[in-house]
Design a protein around this motif. Structure first.
Motif, mmCIF file in Angstrom:
data_model
loop_
_atom_site.group_PDB
_atom_site.id
_atom_site.type_symbol
_atom_site.label_atom_id
_atom_site.label_comp_id
_atom_site.label_asym_id
_atom_site.label_seq_id
_atom_site.Cartn_x
_atom_site.Cartn_y
_atom_site.Cartn_z
ATOM 1 N N MET A 135 0.879 -1.105 -0.017
ATOM 2 C CA MET A 135 0.087 0.105 -0.152
ATOM 3 C C MET A 135 0.798 1.240 -0.002
ATOM 4 O O MET A 135 0.653 2.348 -0.475
ATOM 5 C CB MET A 135 -0.921 -0.031 1.179
ATOM 6 N N ASN A 136 2.138 1.174 0.884
ATOM 7 C CA ASN A 136 2.693 2.433 0.908
ATOM 8 C C ASN A 136 3.061 3.158 -0.228
ATOM 9 O O ASN A 136 3.510 4.305 -0.420
ATOM 10 C CB ASN A 136 3.765 2.277 1.818
ATOM 11 N N PRO A 137 3.619 2.081 -1.493
ATOM 12 C CA PRO A 137 3.989 2.752 -2.734
ATOM 13 C C PRO A 137 2.970 3.742 -3.163
ATOM 14 O O PRO A 137 3.371 4.551 -4.163
ATOM 15 C CB PRO A 137 4.508 1.673 -3.524
ATOM 16 N N MET A 138 1.861 3.901 -2.948
ATOM 17 C CA MET A 138 1.057 4.911 -3.556
ATOM 18 C C MET A 138 1.300 6.234 -3.031
ATOM 19 O O MET A 138 0.846 7.301 -3.501
ATOM 20 C CB MET A 138 -0.495 4.401 -2.956
ATOM 21 N N PHE A 139 2.039 6.273 -1.855
ATOM 22 C CA PHE A 139 2.408 7.532 -1.257
ATOM 23 C C PHE A 139 3.700 8.045 -1.433
ATOM 24 O O PHE A 139 4.823 7.061 -0.877
ATOM 25 C CB PHE A 139 1.865 7.489 0.184
ATOM 26 N N THR A 140 4.055 9.152 -1.629
ATOM 27 C CA THR A 140 5.321 9.796 -1.352
ATOM 28 C C THR A 140 5.246 11.103 -0.450
ATOM 29 O O THR A 140 4.807 12.073 -0.802
ATOM 30 C CB THR A 140 5.794 10.238 -2.678
ATOM 31 N N PRO A 141 6.004 10.965 0.853
ATOM 32 C CA PRO A 141 6.505 9.955 1.651
ATOM 33 C C PRO A 141 5.758 8.742 1.825
ATOM 34 O O PRO A 141 4.353 9.057 1.684
ATOM 35 C CB PRO A 141 7.162 10.444 2.716
ATOM 36 N N PRO A 142 6.205 7.588 2.263
ATOM 37 C CA PRO A 142 5.337 6.432 2.539
ATOM 38 C C PRO A 142 4.325 6.856 3.628
ATOM 39 O O PRO A 142 4.525 7.734 4.580
ATOM 40 C CB PRO A 142 6.181 5.425 2.967
ATOM 41 N N LEU A 143 3.387 6.139 3.868
ATOM 42 C CA LEU A 143 2.020 6.510 4.813
ATOM 43 C C LEU A 143 2.781 6.444 6.206
ATOM 44 O O LEU A 143 2.372 7.572 6.844
ATOM 45 C CB LEU A 143 0.927 5.636 4.360
ATOM 46 N N HIS A 144 3.396 5.338 6.541
ATOM 47 C CA HIS A 144 3.941 5.420 7.996
ATOM 48 C C HIS A 144 4.677 6.761 8.413
ATOM 49 O O HIS A 144 4.671 7.271 9.454
ATOM 50 C CB HIS A 144 4.655 4.490 8.167
ATOM 51 N N SER A 145 5.433 7.240 7.444
ATOM 52 C CA SER A 145 6.300 8.500 7.185
ATOM 53 C C SER A 145 5.220 9.765 7.742
ATOM 54 O O SER A 145 5.934 10.689 8.372
ATOM 55 C CB SER A 145 7.416 8.607 6.249
ATOM 56 N N GLN A 146 4.400 9.756 6.886
ATOM 57 C CA GLN A 146 3.426 10.582 7.129
ATOM 58 C C GLN A 146 2.908 10.946 8.494
ATOM 59 O O GLN A 146 2.703 11.953 8.977
ATOM 60 C CB GLN A 146 2.425 10.814 5.853
ATOM 61 N N ARG A 147 2.580 9.699 9.108
ATOM 62 C CA ARG A 147 1.845 9.438 10.445
ATOM 63 C C ARG A 147 2.932 10.156 11.342
ATOM 64 O O ARG A 147 2.546 11.034 12.188
ATOM 65 C CB ARG A 147 1.536 8.348 10.420
ATOM 66 N N HIS A 148 3.983 9.659 11.243
ATOM 67 C CA HIS A 148 5.161 10.032 12.361
ATOM 68 C C HIS A 148 5.457 11.523 11.982
ATOM 69 O O HIS A 148 5.601 12.259 13.167
ATOM 70 C CB HIS A 148 6.336 9.286 12.097
ATOM 71 N N GLN A 149 5.512 12.090 10.785
ATOM 72 C CA GLN A 149 5.755 13.533 10.679
ATOM 73 C C GLN A 149 4.666 14.294 11.254
ATOM 74 O O GLN A 149 4.776 15.421 11.801
ATOM 75 C CB GLN A 149 6.042 13.833 9.049
ATOM 76 N N PHE A 150 3.538 13.988 11.144
ATOM 77 C CA PHE A 150 2.441 14.551 11.690
ATOM 78 C C PHE A 150 2.572 14.692 13.250
ATOM 79 O O PHE A 150 2.443 15.980 13.765
ATOM 80 C CB PHE A 150 1.040 13.812 11.510
ATOM 81 N N CYS A 203 4.175 1.213 20.851
ATOM 82 C CA CYS A 203 5.379 1.796 20.045
ATOM 83 C C CYS A 203 6.316 0.842 19.132
ATOM 84 O O CYS A 203 6.965 1.131 18.290
ATOM 85 C CB CYS A 203 6.278 2.086 21.160
ATOM 86 N N GLY A 204 5.839 -0.570 19.229
ATOM 87 C CA GLY A 204 6.182 -1.694 18.395
ATOM 88 C C GLY A 204 8.010 -1.574 18.151
ATOM 89 O O GLY A 204 8.501 -1.806 19.047
ATOM 90 N N GLU A 205 8.442 -1.226 16.989
ATOM 91 C CA GLU A 205 9.858 -1.323 16.754
ATOM 92 C C GLU A 205 10.423 0.213 17.086
ATOM 93 O O GLU A 205 11.614 0.211 16.790
ATOM 94 C CB GLU A 205 9.974 -1.598 15.233
ATOM 95 N N CYS A 206 9.685 0.968 17.786
ATOM 96 C CA CYS A 206 10.421 2.030 18.497
ATOM 97 C C CYS A 206 10.805 3.257 17.278
ATOM 98 O O CYS A 206 11.518 4.123 17.477
ATOM 99 C CB CYS A 206 11.412 1.993 19.218
ATOM 100 N N LYS A 207 10.039 3.068 16.055
ATOM 101 C CA LYS A 207 10.609 3.893 15.093
ATOM 102 C C LYS A 207 10.164 5.589 15.171
ATOM 103 O O LYS A 207 10.849 6.246 15.068
ATOM 104 C CB LYS A 207 9.803 3.590 13.673
ATOM 105 N N LEU A 208 8.944 5.662 15.796
ATOM 106 C CA LEU A 208 8.457 7.232 16.156
ATOM 107 C C LEU A 208 9.296 7.532 17.506
ATOM 108 O O LEU A 208 9.653 8.773 17.440
ATOM 109 C CB LEU A 208 7.047 7.036 16.336
#
Length: 403
Positions: free
Chosen positions: A1-16, A34-39
């Motif tokens: 799904m992410n290739p539809m978005f630039t930047p990727p959707l998870h990056s947009q959520r974190h940037q928000f 927090c999962g993999e602690c990326k945020l």
């Protein structure tokens, strides 16, 4: 799904979340699920945050990725006055834990859709009713957007228990506000093609909740349900040991640099003669070294006076270059920032074994060579000429970490 978005959707959520943190400047932030602690890995660079907490139900996942949050080498080499403490807990968002009460911000990014509806009720009660942070950011998939994913049938993830449309998410958010005293703004990230934006909305819908009640929190039972998995303090100049280490390191570095430059110029030029022995009781023969000021603008320069001092111990004459503390304080912006003034600088250095000060404490003695007493010809001292030495310093490296 992410290739539809630039930047990727998870990056947009974190940037928000990062944009919200930069705007609101919260000091205590927790990421639920927090999962993999990326945020968390990105949030640790936001200097306003003093306490950063992650919670996840899977302890093995936390242990696998927790070292992403360890201080970097630059955090040790160039600590700031900012404070940062990080805790990671294994626990469920349906359970209370008093250690997470009173936070400025909690985030729940793509988490609630993994909960059963009864557990979602517990989530609301725990987060909004018991922990009661000042702000909460909740993101979840928008089911209306799913028709734009080719070949998708059912939910976006096999573990999702539900996926709401925009009306369902708004109804839940408004009920939370009514029950627990919050207000909410509904927005999102991941835009659809322009002609479909109005009909399907954002791919991830986001509710930004703000607590209305600013009175002190109600007395609640102190429950400790979570297990602490990882805890770390980042180096800070507010710690006396760290502060002293950094200040002494800066002083020794710049004093040695000034000494080496001065020695190079005074002994390397055709008309340069290294001044001979001077006792601290005698008036020294000064050499003026013009140096570019790292903190100054344009071609601003500072004048730094250095001279030689010889001290005899056990038949050995140790030769020192005398570097006034006032010169160090004026020349190096970092030393000036750390110490505040020359008097403070003298006080901080007074009892440091790595530092040798003059008898009156006004200058640093930097050793340059050792000689037998008969090698020193004090008769030539008055004939030692003053030397003009100039060079431009290199700009200081910017150590600031970037996201």
């Amino acid at each position: 799904m992410n290739p539809m978005f630039t930047p990727p959707l998870h990056s947009q959520r974190h940037q928000f979340v990062i944009d919200f943190v930069r705007k609101k400047q919260p000091k205590k932030v927790a990421d639920l699920g927090c999962g993999e602690c990326k945020l968390l890995k990105q949030l640790r660079f936001q200097r306003n945050i003093e306490l950063l907490v992650g919670v996840d139900i899977t302890g093995a996942k936390i242990k696998k990725h927790m070292h992403r949050l360890a201080p970097l080498s630059t955090d040790h080499l160039q600590p700031t006055f900012d404070q940062l403490h990080i805790d990671l807990y294994q626990g469920s968002v349906t359970q209370r834990d008093a250690r997470l009460r009173g936070f400025d911000l909690m985030t729940s990014i793509e988490l609630i859709e993994h909960l059963t509806l009864p557990d979602l009720e517990l989530f609301s009660s725990v987060v909004f009713g018991y922990m009661r942070p000042a702000s909460v950011i909740v993101s979840t998939p928008n089911s209306e957007f799913n028709k734009l994913f080719p070949g998708l049938t059912g939910f976006r993830h096999s573990d999702h228990k539900f996926e709401w449309n925009r009306s369902e998410f708004r109804s839940w958010a408004l009920k939370v506000c009514l029950d627990y005293g919050y207000e909410v703004e509904i927005t999102g990230v991941g835009e659809a093609p322009q002609e479909q934006q109005e009909s399907v909305g954002f791919c991830s819908q986001i509710g930004v909740f703000q607590r209305l009640n600013v009175s002190p929190d109600r007395d609640e039972e102190e429950v400790f349900s979570y297990t602490l998995v990882y805890s770390v303090n980042y180096p800070t100049l507010r710690d006396n040991n760290t502060f002293t280490r950094v200040l002494v390191s800066e002083v020794l570095f710049w004093a040695e640099r000034l000494k080496n430059r001065w020695m190079e110029e005074t002994t390397g030029g055709t008309n340069c003669v290294l001044p001979h022995s001077q006792t601290e009781q005698q008036k020294p023969s000064a050499c003026t070294d013009r140096l570019g000021c790292p903190g100054g603008g344009g071609g601003e320069e500072l004048t730094v006076s250095l001279w030689i001092n010889d001290q005899e111990e056990s038949g050995i004459v140790n030769r020192f270059v005398v570097v006034p503390l006032a010169a160090l304080w004026s020349f190096c912006p970092k030393i000036a920032e750390l110490s505040g003034n020359v008097s403070n600088l003298r006080r901080f250095l007074m009892d440091q074994p790595q530092v040798k000060l003059s008898q009156d404490g006004s200058a640093l003695l930097v050793k340059c060579e050792a000689q037998e007493p008969e090698q020193i010809n004090s008769d030539d001292e008055e004939d030692a000429p003053a030397v003009q030495c100039s060079h431009q310093t290199e700009p200081e490296e910017d150590w600031e970490a970037k996201i």
